[in-house]
Design a protein around this motif. Structure first.
Motif, PDB file in Angstrom:
ATOM      1  N   PRO A 154      48.421  45.105  28.188  1.00 51.55           N
ATOM      2  CA  PRO A 154      48.771  44.213  27.340  1.00 51.55           C
ATOM      3  C   PRO A 154      49.833  44.554  26.599  1.00 51.55           C
ATOM      4  CG  PRO A 154      46.740  45.151  26.505  1.00 51.55           C
ATOM      5  CD  PRO A 154      46.828  45.496  27.684  1.00 51.55           C
ATOM      6  N   VAL A 155      50.231  45.790  26.520  1.00 52.17           N
ATOM      7  CA  VAL A 155      51.518  46.195  25.907  1.00 52.17           C
ATOM      8  C   VAL A 155      52.565  46.545  26.649  1.00 52.17           C
ATOM      9  CG1 VAL A 155      52.350  48.378  24.263  1.00 52.17           C
ATOM     10  CG2 VAL A 155      49.999  47.535  24.162  1.00 52.17           C
ATOM     11  N   SER A 156      52.400  47.125  27.741  1.00 50.55           N
ATOM     12  CA  SER A 156      53.688  47.203  28.711  1.00 50.55           C
ATOM     13  C   SER A 156      53.914  46.211  29.663  1.00 50.55           C
ATOM     14  CB  SER A 156      53.408  48.655  29.622  1.00 50.55           C
ATOM     15  OG  SER A 156      52.584  48.609  30.438  1.00 50.55           O
ATOM     16  N   GLY A 157      52.880  45.402  29.829  1.00 53.75           N
ATOM     17  CA  GLY A 157      52.777  44.341  31.211  1.00 53.75           C
ATOM     18  C   GLY A 157      52.692  45.088  32.330  1.00 53.75           C
ATOM     19  N   ARG A 158      52.368  46.266  32.462  1.00 51.38           N
ATOM     20  CA  ARG A 158      52.228  46.796  33.945  1.00 51.38           C
ATOM     21  C   ARG A 158      50.759  46.333  34.443  1.00 51.38           C
ATOM     22  NH1 ARG A 158      50.594  52.924  34.867  1.00 51.38           N
ATOM     23  NH2 ARG A 158      48.850  52.126  34.597  1.00 51.38           N
ATOM     24  N   TYR A 159      50.905  45.909  35.852  1.00 48.93           N
ATOM     25  CA  TYR A 159      49.468  45.417  36.456  1.00 48.93           C
ATOM     26  C   TYR A 159      48.794  46.587  36.626  1.00 48.93           C
ATOM     27  CZ  TYR A 159      52.029  41.089  37.574  1.00 48.93           C
ATOM     28  OH  TYR A 159      52.528  39.810  37.428  1.00 48.93           O
ATOM     29  N   LEU A 160      47.401  46.338  36.533  1.00 48.35           N
ATOM     30  CA  LEU A 160      46.268  47.461  36.864  1.00 48.35           C
ATOM     31  C   LEU A 160      45.537  46.712  37.663  1.00 48.35           C
ATOM     32  CD1 LEU A 160      46.277  48.272  32.927  1.00 48.35           C
ATOM     33  CD2 LEU A 160      47.267  49.605  34.819  1.00 48.35           C
ATOM     34  N   GLY A 161      44.618  48.049  38.304  1.00 49.46           N
ATOM     35  CA  GLY A 161      43.400  47.343  39.235  1.00 49.46           C
ATOM     36  C   GLY A 161      43.688  46.604  40.359  1.00 49.46           C
ATOM     37  N   ASN A 162      42.724  46.097  40.957  1.00 50.63           N
ATOM     38  CA  ASN A 162      43.003  45.685  42.378  1.00 50.63           C
ATOM     39  C   ASN A 162      44.180  44.593  42.482  1.00 50.63           C
ATOM     40  OD1 ASN A 162      40.874  47.095  43.641  1.00 50.63           O
ATOM     41  ND2 ASN A 162      39.546  45.646  42.287  1.00 50.63           N
ATOM     42  N   MET A 163      45.009  44.600  43.444  1.00 51.32           N
ATOM     43  CA  MET A 163      46.201  43.573  43.724  1.00 51.32           C
ATOM     44  C   MET A 163      46.451  43.223  44.839  1.00 51.32           C
ATOM     45  SD  MET A 163      49.129  42.692  41.966  1.00 51.32           S
ATOM     46  CE  MET A 163      50.607  42.219  42.638  1.00 51.32           C
ATOM     47  N   PRO A 164      46.195  42.206  45.311  1.00 49.85           N
ATOM     48  CA  PRO A 164      45.965  40.965  44.537  1.00 49.85           C
ATOM     49  C   PRO A 164      44.419  40.729  44.464  1.00 49.85           C
ATOM     50  CG  PRO A 164      46.496  40.418  46.929  1.00 49.85           C
ATOM     51  CD  PRO A 164      46.434  41.790  46.907  1.00 49.85           C
ATOM     52  N   GLN A 165      44.241  40.325  43.307  1.00 52.25           N
ATOM     53  CA  GLN A 165      42.878  40.088  42.875  1.00 52.25           C
ATOM     54  C   GLN A 165      42.493  38.321  43.211  1.00 52.25           C
ATOM     55  OE1 GLN A 165      39.439  39.999  42.444  1.00 52.25           O
ATOM     56  NE2 GLN A 165      39.815  42.075  41.438  1.00 52.25           N
ATOM     57  N   GLY A 166      41.678  38.169  43.952  1.00 53.63           N
ATOM     58  CA  GLY A 166      41.288  36.767  44.412  1.00 53.63           C
ATOM     59  C   GLY A 166      40.337  36.127  43.049  1.00 53.63           C
ATOM     60  N   LEU A 167      39.794  36.711  42.063  1.00 52.80           N
ATOM     61  CA  LEU A 167      39.162  36.335  41.008  1.00 52.80           C
ATOM     62  C   LEU A 167      40.098  35.923  40.041  1.00 52.80           C
ATOM     63  CD1 LEU A 167      36.454  35.465  39.636  1.00 52.80           C
ATOM     64  CD2 LEU A 167      36.304  37.868  38.695  1.00 52.80           C
ATOM     65  N   THR A 168      41.253  36.492  39.946  1.00 54.15           N
ATOM     66  CA  THR A 168      42.314  36.126  39.048  1.00 54.15           C
ATOM     67  C   THR A 168      42.829  34.745  39.444  1.00 54.15           C
ATOM     68  OG1 THR A 168      42.837  38.424  38.561  1.00 54.15           O
ATOM     69  CG2 THR A 168      44.449  36.672  37.940  1.00 54.15           C
ATOM     70  N   HIS A 169      43.197  34.777  40.647  1.00 52.82           N
ATOM     71  CA  HIS A 169      43.845  33.598  41.173  1.00 52.82           C
ATOM     72  C   HIS A 169      42.952  32.320  41.081  1.00 52.82           C
ATOM     73  CE1 HIS A 169      46.361  36.564  42.892  1.00 52.82           C
ATOM     74  NE2 HIS A 169      47.346  35.704  42.847  1.00 52.82           N
ATOM     75  N   LEU A 170      41.648  32.555  41.270  1.00 55.56           N
ATOM     76  CA  LEU A 170      40.541  31.537  41.266  1.00 55.56           C
ATOM     77  C   LEU A 170      40.429  30.992  39.953  1.00 55.56           C
ATOM     78  CD1 LEU A 170      38.546  29.573  42.416  1.00 55.56           C
ATOM     79  CD2 LEU A 170      36.889  31.643  42.183  1.00 55.56           C
ATOM     80  N   ALA A 171      40.423  31.859  38.802  1.00 54.91           N
ATOM     81  CA  ALA A 171      40.586  31.725  37.497  1.00 54.91           C
ATOM     82  C   ALA A 171      41.782  30.884  37.134  1.00 54.91           C
ATOM     83  CB  ALA A 171      40.407  32.921  36.604  1.00 54.91           C
ATOM     84  N   ILE A 172      42.860  31.279  37.462  1.00 56.51           N
ATOM     85  CA  ILE A 172      44.155  30.485  37.122  1.00 56.51           C
ATOM     86  C   ILE A 172      44.170  29.115  37.647  1.00 56.51           C
ATOM     87  CG2 ILE A 172      46.603  30.394  37.579  1.00 56.51           C
ATOM     88  CD1 ILE A 172      46.679  33.617  37.535  1.00 56.51           C
ATOM     89  N   ILE A 173      43.641  28.963  38.983  1.00 59.03           N
ATOM     90  CA  ILE A 173      43.665  27.656  39.766  1.00 59.03           C
ATOM     91  C   ILE A 173      42.639  26.603  38.930  1.00 59.03           C
ATOM     92  CG2 ILE A 173      42.781  26.495  41.824  1.00 59.03           C
ATOM     93  CD1 ILE A 173      43.970  28.736  43.260  1.00 59.03           C
ATOM     94  N   GLN A 174      41.414  27.226  38.559  1.00 53.50           N
ATOM     95  CA  GLN A 174      40.305  26.307  37.711  1.00 53.50           C
ATOM     96  C   GLN A 174      41.085  26.004  36.348  1.00 53.50           C
ATOM     97  OE1 GLN A 174      37.497  25.408  39.013  1.00 53.50           O
ATOM     98  NE2 GLN A 174      37.483  24.154  37.291  1.00 53.50           N
ATOM     99  N   ALA A 175      41.793  26.990  35.491  1.00 52.39           N
ATOM    100  CA  ALA A 175      42.166  26.663  34.599  1.00 52.39           C
ATOM    101  C   ALA A 175      43.184  25.433  34.603  1.00 52.39           C
ATOM    102  CB  ALA A 175      42.854  27.894  33.672  1.00 52.39           C
ATOM    103  N   LEU A 176      44.189  25.820  35.702  1.00 56.68           N
ATOM    104  CA  LEU A 176      45.274  24.934  35.926  1.00 56.68           C
ATOM    105  C   LEU A 176      44.651  23.348  36.129  1.00 56.68           C
ATOM    106  CD1 LEU A 176      48.311  24.505  35.766  1.00 56.68           C
ATOM    107  CD2 LEU A 176      48.324  24.908  38.074  1.00 56.68           C
ATOM    108  N   MET A 177      43.812  23.192  37.048  1.00 57.26           N
ATOM    109  CA  MET A 177      43.053  22.023  37.277  1.00 57.26           C
ATOM    110  C   MET A 177      42.468  21.400  36.140  1.00 57.26           C
ATOM    111  SD  MET A 177      41.393  22.890  41.057  1.00 57.26           S
ATOM    112  CE  MET A 177      40.416  21.814  40.865  1.00 57.26           C
ATOM    113  N   SER A 178      41.877  22.221  35.094  1.00 60.08           N
ATOM    114  CA  SER A 178      41.197  21.783  33.901  1.00 60.08           C
ATOM    115  C   SER A 178      42.429  21.100  32.936  1.00 60.08           C
ATOM    116  CB  SER A 178      40.513  22.653  33.210  1.00 60.08           C
ATOM    117  OG  SER A 178      39.387  22.991  34.219  1.00 60.08           O
ATOM    118  N   LEU A 179      43.574  21.849  32.768  1.00 63.00           N
ATOM    119  CA  LEU A 179      44.516  21.346  32.175  1.00 63.00           C
ATOM    120  C   LEU A 179      45.097  19.901  32.688  1.00 63.00           C
ATOM    121  CD1 LEU A 179      46.432  24.908  31.442  1.00 63.00           C
ATOM    122  CD2 LEU A 179      45.622  23.082  29.662  1.00 63.00           C
ATOM    123  N   GLN A 180      45.338  19.914  34.148  1.00 64.93           N
ATOM    124  CA  GLN A 180      45.705  18.916  34.333  1.00 64.93           C
ATOM    125  C   GLN A 180      45.196  17.677  34.498  1.00 64.93           C
ATOM    126  OE1 GLN A 180      47.144  20.228  38.334  1.00 64.93           O
ATOM    127  NE2 GLN A 180      49.053  20.846  37.639  1.00 64.93           N
TER     128      GLN A 180
END
Length: 184
Positions: A154-180
């Motif tokens: 959260p300080v440097s903005g550097r990506y960490l861990g598994n990449m790409p991460q399907g769970l991240t993408h799924l959570a983004i899509i679900q949040a975006l669908m809920s927002l829309q």
């Protein structure tokens, strides 16, 4: 969260039985067990000192995955709102969230949790806060080609861990669908 997930499985089984999608032979037992689990969580996992559901019984630690309990329809909205506020306060770092208390000493912020929080805020009738949180998180992930990691520093903005991460993408899509959908 594991107990909330057990509650959810039984709650959905009861709903499916009531809708004629599952045999009703076990429906009453599922309902009783669902209610027993809910009572147990309420008695053992609510922390007055945190003003939130705790990571595990008797602890004063938080687990950001509890934001999913809002989607699952667990508990009353007041306790879930207070839990989401505590997660923001204790596990938030900039626009992101650590998975659990103490994770800041072990790893970066877990992106799926951040987007589960966005969805929880929408479902708790906080669309402006949800929209702001989504925008800040996505802007913090830029520049990107739309492929996101498991975690971020959260300080440097550097990506960490598994990449790409399907769970991240799924959570983004679900949040975006809920927002829309403007659910709330």
């Amino acid at each position: 969260m594991s107990k909330v997930s057990c509650w959810q499985a039984l709650a959905r089984a009861v709903e499916l039985a009531d809708a004629g999608q599952l045999p009703t032979t076990c429906r009453d037992r599922w309902s009783r067990e669902r209610d027993r689990i809910e009572a147990w969580i309420t008695e053992h996992c609510w922390s007055e000192s945190l003003g939130a559901y705790s990571f595990y019984p008797g602890s004063d630690r938080l687990d950001a995955s509890l934001a999913l309990a809002v989607r699952f329809g667990f508990d009353g909205r007041d306790r879930l709102r207070r839990t989401v506020e505590a997660i923001d306060r204790e596990l938030g770092c900039g626009p992101y969230h650590y998975r659990y208390s103490g994770a800041d000493k072990e790893e970066g912020c877990f992106l799926a949790c951040t987007f589960w929080m966005v969805e929880a805020k929408i479902l708790l009738d906080q669309p402006e806060a949800a929209s702001r949180a989504f925008t800040e998180a996505i802007e913090g992930l830029a520049p990107s080609i739309g492929v996101y990691p498991e975690m971020i520093d959260p300080v440097s903005g550097r990506y960490l861990g598994n990449m790409p991460q399907g769970l991240t993408h799924l959570a983004i899509i679900q949040a975006l669908m809920s927002l829309q959908a403007g659910r709330g």
